[in-house]
Enzyme design. Structure first.
Site, PDB file in Angstrom:
ATOM      1  CB  ALA A  48     -22.849 -29.125   1.477  1.00  0.00           C
ATOM      2  CE  LYS A  92     -25.014 -41.301   9.142  1.00  0.00           C
ATOM      3  NZ  LYS A  92     -25.814 -40.188   9.620  1.00  0.00           N
ATOM      4  CG  ASP A 151     -25.450 -35.603  12.204  1.00  0.00           C
ATOM      5  OD1 ASP A 151     -25.708 -36.509  13.017  1.00  0.00           O
ATOM      6  OD2 ASP A 151     -26.079 -35.423  11.150  1.00  0.00           O
ATOM      7  CG  MET A 167     -18.235 -37.047  -3.246  1.00  0.00           C
ATOM      8  SD  MET A 167     -18.143 -37.665  -4.877  1.00  0.00           S
ATOM      9  CE  MET A 167     -16.681 -36.953  -5.383  1.00  0.00           C
ATOM     10  N   GLY A 205     -25.933 -31.387   9.930  1.00  0.00           N
ATOM     11  CA  GLY A 205     -25.211 -30.496   9.025  1.00  0.00           C
ATOM     12  C   GLY A 205     -26.074 -30.185   7.808  1.00  0.00           C
ATOM     13  N   GLY A 206     -25.911 -29.012   7.237  1.00  0.00           N
ATOM     14  CA  GLY A 206     -26.632 -28.655   6.013  1.00  0.00           C
ATOM     15  C   GLY A 206     -28.126 -28.637   6.223  1.00  0.00           C
TER      16      GLY A 206
HETATM   17  N1  SAH Z   1     -27.275 -32.817   5.053  1.00  0.00           N
HETATM   18  C1  SAH Z   1     -26.016 -32.301   4.557  1.00  0.00           C
HETATM   19  C2  SAH Z   1     -25.209 -33.333   3.788  1.00  0.00           C
HETATM   20  C3  SAH Z   1     -24.750 -34.477   4.605  1.00  0.00           C
HETATM   21  S1  SAH Z   1     -23.706 -35.582   3.688  1.00  0.00           S
HETATM   22  C4  SAH Z   1     -26.283 -31.062   3.696  1.00  0.00           C
HETATM   23  O1  SAH Z   1     -27.431 -30.767   3.375  1.00  0.00           O
HETATM   24  O2  SAH Z   1     -25.315 -30.362   3.376  1.00  0.00           O
HETATM   25  C5  SAH Z   1     -22.125 -34.973   4.088  1.00  0.00           C
HETATM   26  C6  SAH Z   1     -21.467 -34.353   2.859  1.00  0.00           C
HETATM   27  O3  SAH Z   1     -21.907 -33.013   2.703  1.00  0.00           O
HETATM   28  C7  SAH Z   1     -19.980 -34.220   2.965  1.00  0.00           C
HETATM   29  O4  SAH Z   1     -19.326 -35.427   2.630  1.00  0.00           O
HETATM   30  C8  SAH Z   1     -19.694 -33.152   1.950  1.00  0.00           C
HETATM   31  O5  SAH Z   1     -19.746 -33.642   0.641  1.00  0.00           O
HETATM   32  C9  SAH Z   1     -20.876 -32.251   2.122  1.00  0.00           C
HETATM   33  N2  SAH Z   1     -20.585 -31.113   3.024  1.00  0.00           N
HETATM   34  C10 SAH Z   1     -21.151 -30.819   4.178  1.00  0.00           C
HETATM   35  N3  SAH Z   1     -20.654 -29.678   4.695  1.00  0.00           N
HETATM   36  C11 SAH Z   1     -19.757 -29.227   3.821  1.00  0.00           C
HETATM   37  C12 SAH Z   1     -18.912 -28.080   3.754  1.00  0.00           C
HETATM   38  N4  SAH Z   1     -18.893 -27.156   4.722  1.00  0.00           N
HETATM   39  N5  SAH Z   1     -18.115 -27.950   2.684  1.00  0.00           N
HETATM   40  C13 SAH Z   1     -18.126 -28.843   1.684  1.00  0.00           C
HETATM   41  N6  SAH Z   1     -18.895 -29.938   1.690  1.00  0.00           N
HETATM   42  C14 SAH Z   1     -19.707 -30.124   2.732  1.00  0.00           C
END
Ligand code: SAH
Length: 465
Positions: free
Chosen positions: A332, A270, A248, A383, A301-302
């Site tokens: 996150a 995306k 991603d 968001m 991510g996350g």
């Molecule tokens: N699956 C991911 C979320 C995906 S949606 C998770 O579990 O974290 C993407 C959103 O995650 C971003 O718009 C932001 O709000 C948040 N995000 C992801 N990485 C971030 C970071 N390093 N710092 C702050 N917000 C983060």
């Protein structure tokens, strides 16, 4: 090489340990695990050693060291804190032609006990030849962290199949390929999940395939918030053995750099609000690659299951009979909280945590705003920053306190992390004033007040100047 490495079969063989303290006890434990017939010579024993003596697991030779204790012994270890005694043991061992190790004294020793990583029956021994035992220990720690604990059971399973595998693949290169595949494929996965019978069946089945190939698979991997230090060991292993990696936009380059070099990397990220590779296409790619027998990592991510569409992906894989597994990541909200010193729950302030997201950056859908506006809870809002005005308006209309503290965190866990603090009333203006950009996450609730005081990472929080 000053020392010749070797693994010795001590089962039922006589070994002498001189010393009855805690160091001796540690050595005794290992020697007993190796099945040695152990005599411990010392005036007194630790309670544990006494217990082993009473249970008949060791023979106690009471009193000060006697050279005749060495008669008939194969090895001797001196673990006393008395240099003179250790020297005496070492000298007597030479006379009796018995190999001796004096703990922490390479000079007096004729053999060394290496640092070990135990994945029995697989054992890795590390030695610096007495030059730098601390270094050997460091290497051991690294190996401990990188070698999965299921290696032991896997080795045991392979032991039973060795003959069959050899017969099926007489050619060494072919055999190597087979083992390589096994290492990463379904069999290893089942062993990891402590399903030895299924693993054994899968291995039999693989041996019956024309080319010994096992099915491809997909691993959903949570990459965490961006800082590579926050990858799990499981994520790191999955990355280092993947054939194909679909990643991603939020996955950082230095995380990708930790993956297998010759893997195929596909960006399915995306962009902004839209999707540059539609979700259906991502599904198809997963399926296409898995069907070629590849081990595919879907890197997100996350955490894959927090606003990551991971659920849809495994549903699709399940429907198509593709084996999958899921490795969680640090989401996150958890990273933003940790890296700003904001506890998400707190005995005195917040009893629950809600994770929510704005769909398409600005639209929250049918949230229960009245429930979100009440106190004593923490909201973590994933968001686009564009959604902030709607969020504030809805919460205030439904009775949220305008002075509810917030912390808005951009790029949490990364060196460029930025943190903005204030109250709900000033949320939109502060975000604009400091030009907060995606990826950013909002934590709203009474515990957000702690950021000003307990913040510890990166630049200090920005506030209403
Ligand atoms: N699956 C991911 C979320 C995906 S949606 C998770 O579990 O974290 C993407 C959103 O995650 C971003 O718009 C932001 O709000 C948040 N995000 C992801 N990485 C971030 C970071 N390093 N710092 C702050 N917000 C983060």
């Amino acid at each position: 090489m000053n020392l010749f490495p070797l693994f010795v079969d001590l089962r039922s063989r006589p070994v002498l340990l001189v010393g009855g303290g805690t160091v001796a006890e540690r050595k005794a434990r290992l020697l007993l695990e190796a099945g040695a017939h152990l005599s411990v010579g010392a005036p007194t024993l630790t309670p544990t050693l006494e217990g082993w003596r009473d249970a008949g697991r060791i023979v106690h030779l009471p009193g000060d060291f006697q050279a005749h204790w060495l008669q008939g012994q194969r090895l001797v270890i001196a673990a006393t804190d008395d240099i003179a005694v250790n020297q005496e043991v070492a000298a007597a061992a030479e006379t009796h032609n018995v190999f001796v190790n004096v703990v922490d004294d390479a000079e007096l020793s004729s053999f060394q006990v290496p640092a070990i990583v135990d994945r029995s029956p697989l054992v890795i021994a590390i030695s610096s030849g007495g030059a730098a035992p601390m270094l050997a220990r460091k290497v051991r720690e690294r190996l401990e962290a990188t070698l999965e604990h299921s290696l032991g059971p896997l080795a045991r399973l392979l032991e039973g199949f060795r003959g069959r595998i050899r017969a099926r693949f007489p050619d060494l290169a072919q055999r190597r390929r087979f083992y390589d595949e096994l290492w990463r494929g379904e069999v290893a996965r089942l062993v990891e999940q402590a399903q030895p019978e299924d693993a054994s069946q899968a291995l039999s089945a693989a041996l019956e395939q024309p080319d010994g190939a096992t099915a491809g698979s997909v691993t959903l991997v949570g990459a965490g918030p961006g800082n590579p230090e926050l990858l799990t060991l499981a994520a790191l292993r999955a990355l280092s053995t993947a054939d194909v990696i679909l990643f991603d936009r939020l996955v950082q380059a230095d995380i990708l750099a930790m993956a297998r070099r010759d893997a195929v990397f596909i960006d399915v990220g995306k962009e902004g609000g839209g999707t540059h590779v539609p979700q259906e296409r991502t599904h198809e790619l997963l399926l296409e690659y898995a069907r070629t027998g590849a081990h595919v990592v879907r890197l997100k991510g996350g955490d894959p299951f927090v606003f990551g569409r991971g659920g849809e992906e495994i549903e699709f894989l399940h429907a198509h009979g593709v084996p999958y597994r899921v490795i969680p990541g640090i989401t996150a909200a958890l990273a933003c909280a940790a890296y700003t010193g904001v506890p998400l729950t707190h005995r005195n302030h917040a009893q629950s945590l809600r994770l929510l997201t704005a769909h398409c950056n600005t639209d929250f859908g049918d949230e229960d705003w009245a429930a979100l506006a009440v106190g004593r809870q923490t909201l973590a809002v994933y968001m686009g920053v564009r959604a902030l005005p709607v969020l504030r308006e809805k919460l205030l209309t439904h009775g949220a306190q305008p002075d509810t503290p917030f912390v808005l965190v951009e790029n949490a866990s990364l060196p460029q992390q930025r943190t903005v603090c204030g109250t709900l009333a000033e949320l939109v203006e502060l975000a604009t004033q400091h030009a907060v950009q995606s990826p950013a996450l909002l934590i709203l609730g009474p515990t957000a007040q702690y950021a000003q005081q307990l913040h510890w990472y990166g630049a200090p929080p920005l506030t209403n100047a």
